[in-house]
Design an enzyme around this catalytic site. Structure first.
Site, PDB file in Angstrom:
ATOM      1  N   GLY A 132    -128.259  27.939   1.483  1.00  0.00           N
ATOM      2  CA  GLY A 132    -127.220  28.437   0.584  1.00  0.00           C
ATOM      3  C   GLY A 132    -125.874  28.522   1.270  1.00  0.00           C
ATOM      4  N   SER A 146    -123.092  26.729   0.943  1.00  0.00           N
ATOM      5  CA  SER A 146    -121.904  26.151   0.304  1.00  0.00           C
ATOM      6  C   SER A 146    -120.847  27.185  -0.050  1.00  0.00           C
ATOM      7  CB  SER A 146    -122.304  25.367  -0.955  1.00  0.00           C
ATOM      8  OG  SER A 146    -122.954  26.208  -1.893  1.00  0.00           O
ATOM      9  N   VAL A 147    -121.253  28.406  -0.335  1.00  0.00           N
ATOM     10  CA  VAL A 147    -120.300  29.446  -0.752  1.00  0.00           C
ATOM     11  C   VAL A 147    -120.737  30.806  -0.213  1.00  0.00           C
ATOM     12  CG1 VAL A 147    -119.613  28.267  -2.895  1.00  0.00           C
ATOM     13  CG2 VAL A 147    -121.560  29.833  -2.919  1.00  0.00           C
ATOM     14  N   ASN A 187    -130.632  32.596   3.597  1.00  0.00           N
ATOM     15  CA  ASN A 187    -129.570  33.259   2.849  1.00  0.00           C
ATOM     16  C   ASN A 187    -129.616  32.952   1.356  1.00  0.00           C
ATOM     17  OD1 ASN A 187    -126.677  34.293   2.295  1.00  0.00           O
ATOM     18  ND2 ASN A 187    -126.582  32.118   1.767  1.00  0.00           N
ATOM     19  N   TYR A 232    -134.865  40.690 -10.395  1.00  0.00           N
ATOM     20  CA  TYR A 232    -134.208  40.338  -9.128  1.00  0.00           C
ATOM     21  C   TYR A 232    -134.611  41.334  -8.040  1.00  0.00           C
ATOM     22  CZ  TYR A 232    -130.467  40.205  -5.654  1.00  0.00           C
ATOM     23  OH  TYR A 232    -129.764  40.172  -4.477  1.00  0.00           O
ATOM     24  N   LYS A 242    -136.479  40.968  -4.234  1.00  0.00           N
ATOM     25  CA  LYS A 242    -135.955  41.473  -2.966  1.00  0.00           C
ATOM     26  C   LYS A 242    -136.917  42.455  -2.302  1.00  0.00           C
ATOM     27  CE  LYS A 242    -132.261  39.048  -2.561  1.00  0.00           C
ATOM     28  NZ  LYS A 242    -132.126  38.090  -1.437  1.00  0.00           N
TER      29      LYS A 242
END
Length: 267
Positions: free
Chosen positions: A13, A15-16, A92, A161, A165
């Site tokens: 992850g 890219s941002v 990430n 979500y 986690k």
């Protein structure tokens, strides 16, 4: 961080947001960083910026859809061929969908599990095998978790979500136990931030809610997570940082709204 110069890190992850900040920071410290994401063009731009800045490391962009195991395995095979293997794995990549338990979409739930739980587990397994076959005994696996991995906030849209986690919290502890049983000094760490200013909140929530979430809560910056990663990697080899919890210090006059925003997440 000197002992990590020239060694290889995988950041998913990348890219941002947090992943991009972590990748650039590791390159700044002289590491060879394989940054993967579906949108590889953004990582290519980051790589060019790192090179222009004269950072001693290098960022290698790699296109990978983490919901597809075959693409993850192909990525690790390419890393083995080009870089010999992975010394640090930073899981990430993560996502959320505002889907309640009572009426949420099954497809959205599966997407969350595929990325937040299964991709993390597959990357962890492959990273460990890469370290083991090269007799790397000082590697590190870091999972970017969330405060939602430790408490269930009263926001229905965040409940699934949150479950993913909680799984990351259990997986990280289970990993530490298995590594200990293997008599290896490879370390495992969970980093659990509160609200972070990234694209994640915008993607995971109703656009009308985003401004309110950031107005209600003082937030961390992606660079704070990058600093946390280098802090963990910089710990002496005999020190195991199992869990690192990060939250922004709220103002003295801060009064939380009755219902916390659903953006209390890692990405």
């Amino acid at each position: 961080m000197d002992r990590w110069r020239g060694r290889v890190a995988l950041v998913t992850g990348a890219s941002v947001g947090i992943g991009a900040a972590v990748a650039v920071e590791l390159v700044r410290h002289g590491m060879k960083v394989v940054g993967c994401a579906r949108d590889v063009a953004k990582i290519q731009k980051l790589a060019a910026e790192c090179q222009s800045a004269g950072h001693p490391g290098v960022l290698v962009p790699f296109k990978c859809d983490l919901t597809k195991e075959e693409e993850i395995l192909s990525m690790f095979a390419a890393i083995k061929e080009q870089q010999k293997g992975v010394d640090v794995c930073i899981n990430n990549a993560g996502l959320g969908h505002p889907e309640r338990l009572l009426n949420g979409k099954t497809g959205s739930w599966k997407n969350i599990i595929d990325v937040n739980v299964l991709a993390l587990s597959i990357c962890t397994r492959e990273a460990y095998q890469s370290m083991k076959e090269r007799n790397v005994d000082d590697g590190h696996i870091i999972n970017i978790n969330s405060i939602c991995g430790h408490q269930v906030i009263p926001v229905a849209e965040a409940h699934f979500y949150t479950a993913s986690k909680y799984a990351v919290t259990a997986l990280t502890e289970g990993l530490r136990q298995e590594l200990r049983a293997e008599n290896t000094h490879i370390r495992a760490t969970s980093i659990s931030p509160g609200l972070v200013v990234t694209e994640f909140v915008s993607r995971a929530n109703n656009p009308d809610q985003v401004a309110g979430i950031y107005a209600a809560y003082k937030s961390l910056q992606a660079k704070d997570l990058a600093s946390a990663v280098t802090y963990v990697l910089s710990a002496p080899p005999h020190v195991q940082i199992g869990e690192l919890l990060l939250e922004a210090i709220q103002e003295a006059a801060f009064v939380a709204p009755a219902t916390p925003g659903p953006g209390l997440s890692s990405h």
